[in-house]
Design a protein around this motif. Structure first.
Motif, PDB file in Angstrom:
ATOM      1  N   ASN A 239       0.803  -1.216   0.000  1.00  0.00           N
ATOM      2  CA  ASN A 239       0.000   0.000   0.000  1.00  0.00           C
ATOM      3  C   ASN A 239       0.839   1.269   0.000  1.00  0.00           C
ATOM      4  O   ASN A 239       0.337   2.353   0.251  1.00  0.00           O
ATOM      5  CB  ASN A 239      -0.948   0.012   1.207  1.00  0.00           C
ATOM      6  CG  ASN A 239      -0.192   0.024   2.531  1.00  0.00           C
ATOM      7  OD1 ASN A 239       1.013  -0.247   2.564  1.00  0.00           O
ATOM      8  ND2 ASN A 239      -0.892   0.315   3.614  1.00  0.00           N
ATOM      9  N   SER A 240       2.149   1.149  -0.266  1.00  0.00           N
ATOM     10  CA  SER A 240       3.007   2.334  -0.332  1.00  0.00           C
ATOM     11  C   SER A 240       3.109   2.793  -1.779  1.00  0.00           C
ATOM     12  O   SER A 240       2.611   2.150  -2.698  1.00  0.00           O
ATOM     13  CB  SER A 240       4.405   2.011   0.225  1.00  0.00           C
ATOM     14  OG  SER A 240       5.040   1.030  -0.569  1.00  0.00           O
ATOM     15  N   ASP A 241       3.751   3.961  -1.955  1.00  0.00           N
ATOM     16  CA  ASP A 241       3.844   4.491  -3.315  1.00  0.00           C
ATOM     17  C   ASP A 241       4.767   3.630  -4.164  1.00  0.00           C
ATOM     18  O   ASP A 241       5.920   3.428  -3.840  1.00  0.00           O
ATOM     19  CB  ASP A 241       4.314   5.944  -3.307  1.00  0.00           C
ATOM     20  CG  ASP A 241       5.622   6.139  -2.536  1.00  0.00           C
ATOM     21  OD1 ASP A 241       5.898   5.317  -1.656  1.00  0.00           O
ATOM     22  OD2 ASP A 241       6.339   7.108  -2.822  1.00  0.00           O
ATOM     23  N   GLN A 242       4.216   3.100  -5.244  1.00  0.00           N
ATOM     24  CA  GLN A 242       4.957   2.316  -6.221  1.00  0.00           C
ATOM     25  C   GLN A 242       4.866   3.061  -7.548  1.00  0.00           C
ATOM     26  O   GLN A 242       3.770   3.297  -8.053  1.00  0.00           O
ATOM     27  CB  GLN A 242       4.369   0.904  -6.347  1.00  0.00           C
ATOM     28  CG  GLN A 242       4.444   0.081  -5.076  1.00  0.00           C
ATOM     29  CD  GLN A 242       5.868  -0.337  -4.755  1.00  0.00           C
ATOM     30  OE1 GLN A 242       6.648  -0.668  -5.646  1.00  0.00           O
ATOM     31  NE2 GLN A 242       6.208  -0.347  -3.474  1.00  0.00           N
ATOM     32  N   LEU A 243       6.003   3.429  -8.095  1.00  0.00           N
ATOM     33  CA  LEU A 243       6.022   4.314  -9.245  1.00  0.00           C
ATOM     34  C   LEU A 243       6.658   3.648 -10.456  1.00  0.00           C
ATOM     35  O   LEU A 243       7.651   2.929 -10.333  1.00  0.00           O
ATOM     36  CB  LEU A 243       6.797   5.592  -8.902  1.00  0.00           C
ATOM     37  CG  LEU A 243       6.271   6.392  -7.696  1.00  0.00           C
ATOM     38  CD1 LEU A 243       7.201   7.559  -7.400  1.00  0.00           C
ATOM     39  CD2 LEU A 243       4.866   6.892  -7.957  1.00  0.00           C
ATOM     40  N   SER A 244       6.064   3.920 -11.591  1.00  0.00           N
ATOM     41  CA  SER A 244       6.690   3.525 -12.851  1.00  0.00           C
ATOM     42  C   SER A 244       7.622   4.647 -13.280  1.00  0.00           C
ATOM     43  O   SER A 244       7.391   5.819 -12.980  1.00  0.00           O
ATOM     44  CB  SER A 244       5.624   3.275 -13.910  1.00  0.00           C
ATOM     45  OG  SER A 244       6.207   2.869 -15.126  1.00  0.00           O
ATOM     46  N   THR A 245       8.707   4.292 -13.964  1.00  0.00           N
ATOM     47  CA  THR A 245       9.686   5.271 -14.417  1.00  0.00           C
ATOM     48  C   THR A 245      10.005   5.012 -15.888  1.00  0.00           C
ATOM     49  O   THR A 245       9.648   3.954 -16.434  1.00  0.00           O
ATOM     50  CB  THR A 245      10.990   5.173 -13.593  1.00  0.00           C
ATOM     51  OG1 THR A 245      11.693   3.980 -13.981  1.00  0.00           O
ATOM     52  CG2 THR A 245      10.712   5.149 -12.099  1.00  0.00           C
ATOM     53  N   PRO A 246      10.689   5.955 -16.545  1.00  0.00           N
ATOM     54  CA  PRO A 246      11.063   5.702 -17.940  1.00  0.00           C
ATOM     55  C   PRO A 246      11.888   4.439 -18.116  1.00  0.00           C
ATOM     56  O   PRO A 246      11.825   3.809 -19.169  1.00  0.00           O
ATOM     57  CB  PRO A 246      11.875   6.961 -18.303  1.00  0.00           C
ATOM     58  CG  PRO A 246      11.322   8.032 -17.430  1.00  0.00           C
ATOM     59  CD  PRO A 246      11.002   7.338 -16.132  1.00  0.00           C
ATOM     60  N   THR A 251      11.947  -2.463 -18.729  1.00  0.00           N
ATOM     61  CA  THR A 251      12.780  -3.449 -18.059  1.00  0.00           C
ATOM     62  C   THR A 251      11.906  -4.516 -17.446  1.00  0.00           C
ATOM     63  O   THR A 251      10.692  -4.543 -17.637  1.00  0.00           O
ATOM     64  CB  THR A 251      13.635  -2.794 -16.946  1.00  0.00           C
ATOM     65  OG1 THR A 251      12.760  -2.327 -15.911  1.00  0.00           O
ATOM     66  CG2 THR A 251      14.459  -1.645 -17.478  1.00  0.00           C
ATOM     67  N   ASP A 252      12.538  -5.388 -16.683  1.00  0.00           N
ATOM     68  CA  ASP A 252      11.815  -6.483 -16.049  1.00  0.00           C
ATOM     69  C   ASP A 252      11.097  -6.054 -14.777  1.00  0.00           C
ATOM     70  O   ASP A 252      10.421  -6.859 -14.147  1.00  0.00           O
ATOM     71  CB  ASP A 252      12.779  -7.636 -15.735  1.00  0.00           C
ATOM     72  CG  ASP A 252      13.418  -8.165 -16.996  1.00  0.00           C
ATOM     73  OD1 ASP A 252      14.523  -7.709 -17.331  1.00  0.00           O
ATOM     74  OD2 ASP A 252      12.792  -9.017 -17.659  1.00  0.00           O
ATOM     75  N   GLN A 253      11.256  -4.820 -14.371  1.00  0.00           N
ATOM     76  CA  GLN A 253      10.507  -4.273 -13.254  1.00  0.00           C
ATOM     77  C   GLN A 253       9.420  -3.356 -13.799  1.00  0.00           C
ATOM     78  O   GLN A 253       9.673  -2.534 -14.662  1.00  0.00           O
ATOM     79  CB  GLN A 253      11.416  -3.456 -12.322  1.00  0.00           C
ATOM     80  CG  GLN A 253      12.370  -4.313 -11.496  1.00  0.00           C
ATOM     81  CD  GLN A 253      13.272  -3.431 -10.657  1.00  0.00           C
ATOM     82  OE1 GLN A 253      14.074  -2.697 -11.194  1.00  0.00           O
ATOM     83  NE2 GLN A 253      13.126  -3.513  -9.351  1.00  0.00           N
ATOM     84  N   THR A 254       8.207  -3.503 -13.275  1.00  0.00           N
ATOM     85  CA  THR A 254       7.129  -2.615 -13.692  1.00  0.00           C
ATOM     86  C   THR A 254       7.158  -1.322 -12.912  1.00  0.00           C
ATOM     87  O   THR A 254       6.980  -0.241 -13.476  1.00  0.00           O
ATOM     88  CB  THR A 254       5.763  -3.307 -13.487  1.00  0.00           C
ATOM     89  OG1 THR A 254       5.761  -4.547 -14.192  1.00  0.00           O
ATOM     90  CG2 THR A 254       4.642  -2.433 -14.012  1.00  0.00           C
ATOM     91  N   THR A 255       7.374  -1.429 -11.607  1.00  0.00           N
ATOM     92  CA  THR A 255       7.423  -0.250 -10.751  1.00  0.00           C
ATOM     93  C   THR A 255       8.553  -0.404  -9.742  1.00  0.00           C
ATOM     94  O   THR A 255       9.072  -1.498  -9.528  1.00  0.00           O
ATOM     95  CB  THR A 255       6.105  -0.050  -9.986  1.00  0.00           C
ATOM     96  OG1 THR A 255       5.870  -1.215  -9.154  1.00  0.00           O
ATOM     97  CG2 THR A 255       4.938   0.147 -10.929  1.00  0.00           C
ATOM     98  N   ILE A 256       8.908   0.710  -9.110  1.00  0.00           N
ATOM     99  CA  ILE A 256       9.847   0.699  -7.998  1.00  0.00           C
ATOM    100  C   ILE A 256       9.271   1.552  -6.888  1.00  0.00           C
ATOM    101  O   ILE A 256       8.391   2.382  -7.108  1.00  0.00           O
ATOM    102  CB  ILE A 256      11.246   1.209  -8.403  1.00  0.00           C
ATOM    103  CG1 ILE A 256      11.172   2.654  -8.948  1.00  0.00           C
ATOM    104  CG2 ILE A 256      11.888   0.288  -9.423  1.00  0.00           C
ATOM    105  CD1 ILE A 256      12.534   3.245  -9.289  1.00  0.00           C
TER     106      ILE A 256
END
Length: 640
Positions: A239-246, A251-256
């Motif tokens: 439930n914390s902020d998960q952000l997509s980046t350029p 990449t193999d990660q959708t968000t960080i």
């Protein structure tokens, strides 16, 4: 031109692709370490919002003892907790600089707490800071430049005289604290560091679970990663902020996690990497040159092959332009790449049409050629029914299922990334197939957790039976995978499953550039909390009474009544069982009826069952809470 929705959206997507291409590869960062309050820590402490502040206080003590240069905390404190005094006392004693996120009551609060509690949250935050009274502890802005599509691309625009960003304060960059609104300089982990060639957007920053650092017995192992470093502390929970980046988009990660974005921003500050945008006049000159080139190309009377070659050369030149500008020291965030290409194409088509149009037939042919730039069915649908583009949802009765793999974060920390990826992919693939085999809709993956539902987009009479059968099949599959995927002495954790029937809003949600078919609502939260309740009831699957009523074909063991966090009324919960554990279900049901009806000697029947089946931990857990099994006196899980 970027203000136009379509062109601006494509421009951002193109920009992100270029940012991915030019993002430098980096090995482990020598200056920054990240401490995470992740899902594993939240489950261990039983606290998510607010977090375990005593744990944070202990981590701050160990970070200071380890010799860190400064600490940045990407968390805001807007509600009271029973352990807040421990954290405040620790902050009062800090001798190294500490920069803590502060939601400005005038400009930031709408982004960080619900408007209905704004006044209380603001008052508490002000009081919290007054009680610290340590000049070493400074307020900073937690803002990140996130656009309407939910992607973190740029530095935030802060009001004049406002607090600096967390990264600017930690990196001691007064010049760039408020007046830089360019792109965030993301990097990628060197492929050799990943061992499996995955492009990863965060692991260049050494990352530690906060509970490991806060434990004095384990802290000595983490001190080399803290000494003389800038330490960022933040949350990485569901439930914390998960952000997509350029970078994560490709990449193999959708968000960080948001704290990882702050880490990239801090690296940018330390490198003093703040490139200016290309001058406006240069973009204007470029647009005019492209328009002239497009017009000249459209008037060329050459063979098609020659014309295509000329167009190809110009397209490649335009495609290389952002890369050239980047390495020349300019920020390409606001370079209208697709807009320039669209302008070239528009001029080319218009001039070409004007030159070659001689008859009405030729004009009709040109219009038809222009129409080929969009699929016919899509264009017709948008033109005839533009409301089809709206994002909307509808309320439906759903069977909602949540799963979670117990202890996977800790399990993954003990092995290489490629092994973790292999295990998780195998697990999710087989579990997903079980859901699909039972006609379920997979909503999303959240790390090792799966969210699914029945009843949308199509409703079937067998949804209830299928959902319970799926839960049982998931448990069997998970247990088989535990045996097959065991590595060394450490075994994969058990899978907890929660299933609830209720109303949810389901449909397409998201932004202009990205949507997702998903479900949301209070009953979805109940299903999620039922999954978590398994931990305390020593069960593997928990379903609500609503599910049992909708799917009477299955056998269920009563597990008493519980009161979940955020749910006003108590719920009767049940554990569905298959033939292997159905032998004494009727005896357990009779024992629970005796307790609910308060028959003489109520509870003895249950104790006899527990003695007869000592291996059944769920019955043992019923004995432990024998006085809290009814709706009148349920087992409280509000703080767990």
């Amino acid at each position: 031109m970027q203000s136009l929705p379509v062109i601006g959206g494509v421009d951002r997507a193109v920009h992100d692709l270029y940012r991915f291409w030019v993002a430098p590869e980096a090995a482990n960062d020598p200056d920054i370490t990240v401490l995470l309050y992740d899902d594993a820590v939240a489950r261990e402490t039983g606290k998510t919002t607010p977090i375990d502040r005593a744990l944070l206080a202990n981590a701050l003590r160990e970070v200071e003892l380890a010799g860190a240069r400064a600490v940045g905390i990407d968390m805001i404190f807007i509600q009271p907790s029973d352990d807040e005094s421990v954290l405040i006392d620790r902050l009062k004693q800090m001798q190294i600089p500490v920069y803590m996120a502060y939601a400005d009551p005038e400009s930031d609060r709408a982004a960080y707490w619900d408007g209905s509690v704004a006044d209380d949250a603001s008052e508490y935050q002000i009081d919290f800071w007054k009680r610290i009274g340590n000049p070493k502890v400074q307020r900073v802005s937690p803002a990140i430049g996130v656009d309407e599509t939910g992607i973190a691309r740029r530095w935030p625009s802060l009001k004049p005289g406002g607090k600096p960003t967390l990264a600017a304060a930690l990196g001691a960059s007064e010049k760039q604290s408020t007046n830089y609104a360019g792109a965030i300089a993301f990097s990628r982990l060197t492929a050799a560091e990943t061992e499996i060639g995955l492009q990863i957007a965060t692991d260049m920053f050494p990352t530690l679970p906060i509970d490991v650092v806060s434990d004095p017995d384990l802290a000595e192992f983490s001190r080399p990663l803290l000494k003389d470093r800038l330490v960022l502390i933040g949350a990485d929970t569901f439930n914390s902020d998960q952000l997509s980046t350029p970078v994560t988009r490709y990449t193999d990660q959708t968000t960080i996690a948001g704290v990882a974005v702050h880490a990239h921003m801090l690296r940018q500050v330390l490198d003093r990497n703040f490139p200016p945008p290309p001058p406006w006049w240069a973009i204007l000159v470029l647009a005019l040159v492209l328009a002239f080139a497009a017009a000249a190309t459209a008037t060329i009377e050459r063979r098609p092959v020659t014309l295509l070659l000329i167009i190809f050369v110009q397209t490649v030149a335009l495609g290389l332009l952002p890369i050239i500008l980047h390495y020349a020291g300019y920020d390409i965030l606001y370079l209208p790449i697709f807009g320039l290409l669209s302008a070239w194409l528009t001029v080319f088509l218009i001039v070409g049409y004007a030159v070659r149009s001689r008859t009405s037939t030729e004009r009709a042919f040109a219009r038809g050629a222009l129409g080929k730039f969009l699929p016919e069915n899509v264009a017709l649908e948008i033109l005839e029914k533009p409301e089809k583009l709206k994002l909307e949802g509808e309320e439906r009765p759903l069977f909602m299922l949540f799963t979670d793999l117990e202890g996977f974060t800790r399990f993954s920390h003990a092995r290489p990334p490629q092994e973790t990826a292999r295990i998780l992919n195998r697990y999710l693939e087989e579990m997903s197939q079980v859901i699909l085999d039972h006609a379920g809709t997979i909503d999303k993956f959240v790390g090792d957790a799966i969210v699914a539902f029945w009843g949308a987009p199509l409703k079937e009479e067998k949804d209830g039976r299928n959902s319970v059968a799926c839960a049982l099949a998931l448990h069997k599959t998970a247990e088989r995978l535990r045996a097959e995927l065991t590595v060394g002495e450490e075994k994969l954790g058990r899978t907890r499953i929660g299933l609830h029937f209720g109303q949810a809003t389901v449909g397409n949600f998201g932004g202009e550039r990205r949507i997702q078919y998903t479900a949301m609502g209070d009953d979805m939260n109940i299903a999620a909390r039922l999954e978590g309740a398994n931990k305390y009831l020593c069960t593997d699957i928990l379903v609500s009474e609503a599910v049992r009523e909708q799917a009477p074909e299955h056998s269920y063991r009563p597990m008493g009544a519980i009161c979940l966090s955020g749910v006003a009324t108590a719920l009767r919960v049940f554990e569905p069982v298959d033939d292997d554990r159905n032998a004494y279900t009727s005896d357990l049901t009779d024992a629970m009826i005796e307790i609910e009806t308060r028959n003489s000697g109520a509870g003895q029947h249950l104790r006899d069952l527990a003695a007869k089946h000592p291996e059944d931990m769920a019955i043992g857990a019923l004995i432990d809470r024998i006085d809290q099994l009814t709706l009148e006196k349920p087992y409280e899980l509000g703080g767990k």
